[in-house]
Design an enzyme around this catalytic site. Structure first.
Site, PDB file in Angstrom:
ATOM      1  N   HIS A 215       2.842  42.672   1.277  1.00  0.00           N
ATOM      2  CA  HIS A 215       4.060  42.035   0.748  1.00  0.00           C
ATOM      3  C   HIS A 215       3.851  41.601  -0.707  1.00  0.00           C
ATOM      4  O   HIS A 215       4.740  41.757  -1.537  1.00  0.00           O
ATOM      5  CB  HIS A 215       4.452  40.828   1.607  1.00  0.00           C
ATOM      6  CG  HIS A 215       4.807  41.189   3.025  1.00  0.00           C
ATOM      7  ND1 HIS A 215       5.624  42.259   3.331  1.00  0.00           N
ATOM      8  CD2 HIS A 215       4.459  40.638   4.221  1.00  0.00           C
ATOM      9  CE1 HIS A 215       5.759  42.337   4.645  1.00  0.00           C
ATOM     10  NE2 HIS A 215       5.055  41.380   5.213  1.00  0.00           N
TER      11      HIS A 215
ATOM     12  N   GLU B 177      25.107  58.397  -0.104  1.00  0.00           N
ATOM     13  CA  GLU B 177      24.114  59.458   0.068  1.00  0.00           C
ATOM     14  C   GLU B 177      22.797  58.776   0.446  1.00  0.00           C
ATOM     15  O   GLU B 177      22.422  57.761  -0.149  1.00  0.00           O
ATOM     16  CB  GLU B 177      23.933  60.247  -1.238  1.00  0.00           C
ATOM     17  CG  GLU B 177      25.175  60.997  -1.680  1.00  0.00           C
ATOM     18  CD  GLU B 177      25.614  62.063  -0.674  1.00  0.00           C
ATOM     19  OE1 GLU B 177      24.743  62.639  -0.001  1.00  0.00           O
ATOM     20  OE2 GLU B 177      26.839  62.299  -0.561  1.00  0.00           O
TER      21      GLU B 177
ATOM     22  N   ARG C 180      16.021  55.416   9.568  1.00  0.00           N
ATOM     23  CA  ARG C 180      17.033  54.583  10.208  1.00  0.00           C
ATOM     24  C   ARG C 180      17.567  53.549   9.219  1.00  0.00           C
ATOM     25  O   ARG C 180      17.004  53.340   8.152  1.00  0.00           O
ATOM     26  CB  ARG C 180      16.486  53.907  11.476  1.00  0.00           C
ATOM     27  CG  ARG C 180      15.225  53.107  11.284  1.00  0.00           C
ATOM     28  CD  ARG C 180      14.786  52.417  12.587  1.00  0.00           C
ATOM     29  NE  ARG C 180      13.484  51.806  12.403  1.00  0.00           N
ATOM     30  CZ  ARG C 180      12.321  52.367  12.748  1.00  0.00           C
ATOM     31  NH1 ARG C 180      12.307  53.544  13.332  1.00  0.00           N
ATOM     32  NH2 ARG C 180      11.179  51.749  12.524  1.00  0.00           N
TER      33      ARG C 180
ATOM     34  N   ASN D 170       5.333  47.829   3.702  1.00  0.00           N
ATOM     35  CA  ASN D 170       4.306  46.931   3.151  1.00  0.00           C
ATOM     36  C   ASN D 170       3.142  46.733   4.127  1.00  0.00           C
ATOM     37  O   ASN D 170       1.978  46.722   3.727  1.00  0.00           O
ATOM     38  CB  ASN D 170       4.896  45.546   2.855  1.00  0.00           C
ATOM     39  CG  ASN D 170       5.979  45.587   1.807  1.00  0.00           C
ATOM     40  OD1 ASN D 170       6.192  46.620   1.184  1.00  0.00           O
ATOM     41  ND2 ASN D 170       6.657  44.471   1.617  1.00  0.00           N
TER      42      ASN D 170
ATOM     43  N   ASP E  39      10.578  49.316   2.698  1.00  0.00           N
ATOM     44  CA  ASP E  39       9.797  49.281   3.941  1.00  0.00           C
ATOM     45  C   ASP E  39       8.401  49.856   3.735  1.00  0.00           C
ATOM     46  O   ASP E  39       8.193  50.726   2.887  1.00  0.00           O
ATOM     47  CB  ASP E  39      10.564  50.075   5.023  1.00  0.00           C
ATOM     48  CG  ASP E  39      10.068  49.758   6.428  1.00  0.00           C
ATOM     49  OD1 ASP E  39       9.385  48.733   6.608  1.00  0.00           O
ATOM     50  OD2 ASP E  39      10.372  50.548   7.346  1.00  0.00           O
TER      51      ASP E  39
ATOM     52  N   LEU F 295      22.610  44.154 -15.277  1.00  0.00           N
ATOM     53  CA  LEU F 295      22.411  44.549 -13.873  1.00  0.00           C
ATOM     54  C   LEU F 295      22.721  43.390 -12.922  1.00  0.00           C
ATOM     55  O   LEU F 295      22.303  42.256 -13.155  1.00  0.00           O
ATOM     56  CB  LEU F 295      20.947  44.984 -13.690  1.00  0.00           C
ATOM     57  CG  LEU F 295      20.492  45.263 -12.253  1.00  0.00           C
ATOM     58  CD1 LEU F 295      21.111  46.558 -11.729  1.00  0.00           C
ATOM     59  CD2 LEU F 295      18.969  45.367 -12.178  1.00  0.00           C
TER      60      LEU F 295
ATOM     61  N   TRP G 248      12.939  37.416  11.358  1.00  0.00           N
ATOM     62  CA  TRP G 248      12.554  36.045  11.763  1.00  0.00           C
ATOM     63  C   TRP G 248      11.688  36.068  13.019  1.00  0.00           C
ATOM     64  O   TRP G 248      10.942  35.122  13.294  1.00  0.00           O
ATOM     65  CB  TRP G 248      13.792  35.176  12.035  1.00  0.00           C
ATOM     66  CG  TRP G 248      14.566  34.791  10.813  1.00  0.00           C
ATOM     67  CD1 TRP G 248      15.835  35.190  10.498  1.00  0.00           C
ATOM     68  CD2 TRP G 248      14.154  33.936   9.729  1.00  0.00           C
ATOM     69  NE1 TRP G 248      16.229  34.640   9.289  1.00  0.00           N
ATOM     70  CE2 TRP G 248      15.205  33.862   8.801  1.00  0.00           C
ATOM     71  CE3 TRP G 248      12.973  33.224   9.461  1.00  0.00           C
ATOM     72  CZ2 TRP G 248      15.142  33.117   7.621  1.00  0.00           C
ATOM     73  CZ3 TRP G 248      12.900  32.480   8.279  1.00  0.00           C
ATOM     74  CH2 TRP G 248      13.977  32.435   7.384  1.00  0.00           C
TER      75      TRP G 248
ATOM     76  N   ARG H  51      15.502  54.669   1.522  1.00  0.00           N
ATOM     77  CA  ARG H  51      14.574  53.953   2.410  1.00  0.00           C
ATOM     78  C   ARG H  51      13.180  54.530   2.229  1.00  0.00           C
ATOM     79  O   ARG H  51      12.985  55.746   2.296  1.00  0.00           O
ATOM     80  CB  ARG H  51      14.967  54.064   3.885  1.00  0.00           C
ATOM     81  CG  ARG H  51      13.983  53.253   4.758  1.00  0.00           C
ATOM     82  CD  ARG H  51      14.370  53.129   6.197  1.00  0.00           C
ATOM     83  NE  ARG H  51      13.477  52.172   6.865  1.00  0.00           N
ATOM     84  CZ  ARG H  51      13.821  51.376   7.860  1.00  0.00           C
ATOM     85  NH1 ARG H  51      15.056  51.410   8.316  1.00  0.00           N
ATOM     86  NH2 ARG H  51      12.957  50.558   8.414  1.00  0.00           N
TER      87      ARG H  51
END
Ligand code: IPE
Ligand code: IPE
Ligand code: MG
Length: 268
Positions: free
Chosen positions: A54, A224, A211, A39, A37, A148, A86, A205
């Site tokens: 972005h 965690e 949130r 950008n 988050d 990965l 969207w 985050r």
């Protein structure tokens, strides 16, 4: 600061060795999930359009995918676009979709070089045809890689996923394939888009928001959580190492007491 909020240790003082050297490689989280988050705010700070943010966010994706693969992380889930996204302005949504198509097309050789297997979770039917086609090719071309597992959450939201799972469970009950009394937590897991992956142990985050924004609500039950003010386009390997060190400093109790956990560690 609220008295109950424990300040998070800042490991950046360890200047004489890199943060990476301090990571206990025996106790790596096997699955890291990231809400990428910030950008838009990053671009705004620079007086630029949101799409510029972005575009730079893609650099962070590259860096973090590479960093995770180098460490030997098994699963990395990146929240790239939510079902709610969207509803953003049309120009931003279409710009993001174009960026998605270009990025997938350009990154497949690197994914293959690094033995990375791509997966997608989300309501991909909503994506434009071009994006669906690129994705399908990228999934096929990376399917035999064994390093990965990179899971892109695209047009994803947890409530969408839970509704979908519930419909499929109900249909299988109606068809007589499943008996309600046999439904367990494992049954529910099998109906989620994440059925092939273990639950994330660490959720990061960026951008200072505290949130979950409809991300992996069921799967994050005992993850965690690491929140950082760093905006996604500035997030690099060192930030990832810092989050992993924070994770390794936690006591994961899973409902037990701290004493029980310590006892089991000493007897292990
Ligand atoms: C995250 O950055 C990327 C997506 C949600 C697609 P944002 O675009 O949400 O950036 P902010 O939160 O507005 O700064
Ligand atoms: C969450 O970010 C979704 C992604 C990072 C893809 P948002 O920017 O959409 O979340 P809110 O709206 O701030 O909760
Ligand atoms: Mg945001």
């Amino acid at each position: 600061m609220h008295p109950k909020v424990r300040p998070r240790p800042d490991y950046s003082f360890i200047l004489f060795m890199s943060l990476k050297d301090n990571i206990d490689m025996q106790r790596l989280p096997s699955h890291i999930a990231i809400i990428m988050d910030g950008n838009g705010r990053w671009a705004k700070e620079k007086g630029e359009d949101r799409l510029y943010g972005h575009l730079h966010g893609v650099e962070s994706v590259r860096n973090i995918v590479e960093g995770s693969a180098e460490l030997g992380i098994k699963y990395l889930t990146l929240y790239a676009f939510s079902t709610e996204n969207w509803d953003r302005p049309e120009y931003e949504v279409s710009g993001l979709m174009e960026l998605l198509v270009d990025t997938i097309r350009n990154e497949v050789p690197t994914l293959n070089k690094n033995n990375i297997k791509l997966h997608v979770i989300g309501d991909v039917d909503m994506l434009p045809e071009a994006a669906k086609n690129e994705l399908r090719d990228a999934l096929n071309e990376t399917a035999s890689n064994t390093g990965l597992n990179l899971i892109m959450a695209l047009s994803y939201s947890s409530r969408w996923e839970i509704v979908r799972a519930t419909k499929n469970i109900a249909a299988d009950v109606m068809a007589g394939k499943l008996h309600p009394e046999n439904i367990t937590q494992d049954t529910i897991k099998q109906y989620l888009t994440t059925k092939d992956f273990p639950d994330p142990e660490l959720m990061i985050r960026t951008s200072g928001e505290y949130r979950i924004s409809n991300f992996l609500l069921y799967q994050l039950a005992y993850a965690e959580l690491h929140f950082t003010p760093t905006l996604w386009p500035d997030f690099r390997k060192e930030n990832l190492y810092n989050a992993i060190l924070d994770f390794q400093n936690r006591e994961r109790r899973f409902g037990k007491t701290g004493e029980q956990i310590k006892d089991s560690e000493t007897t292990a």
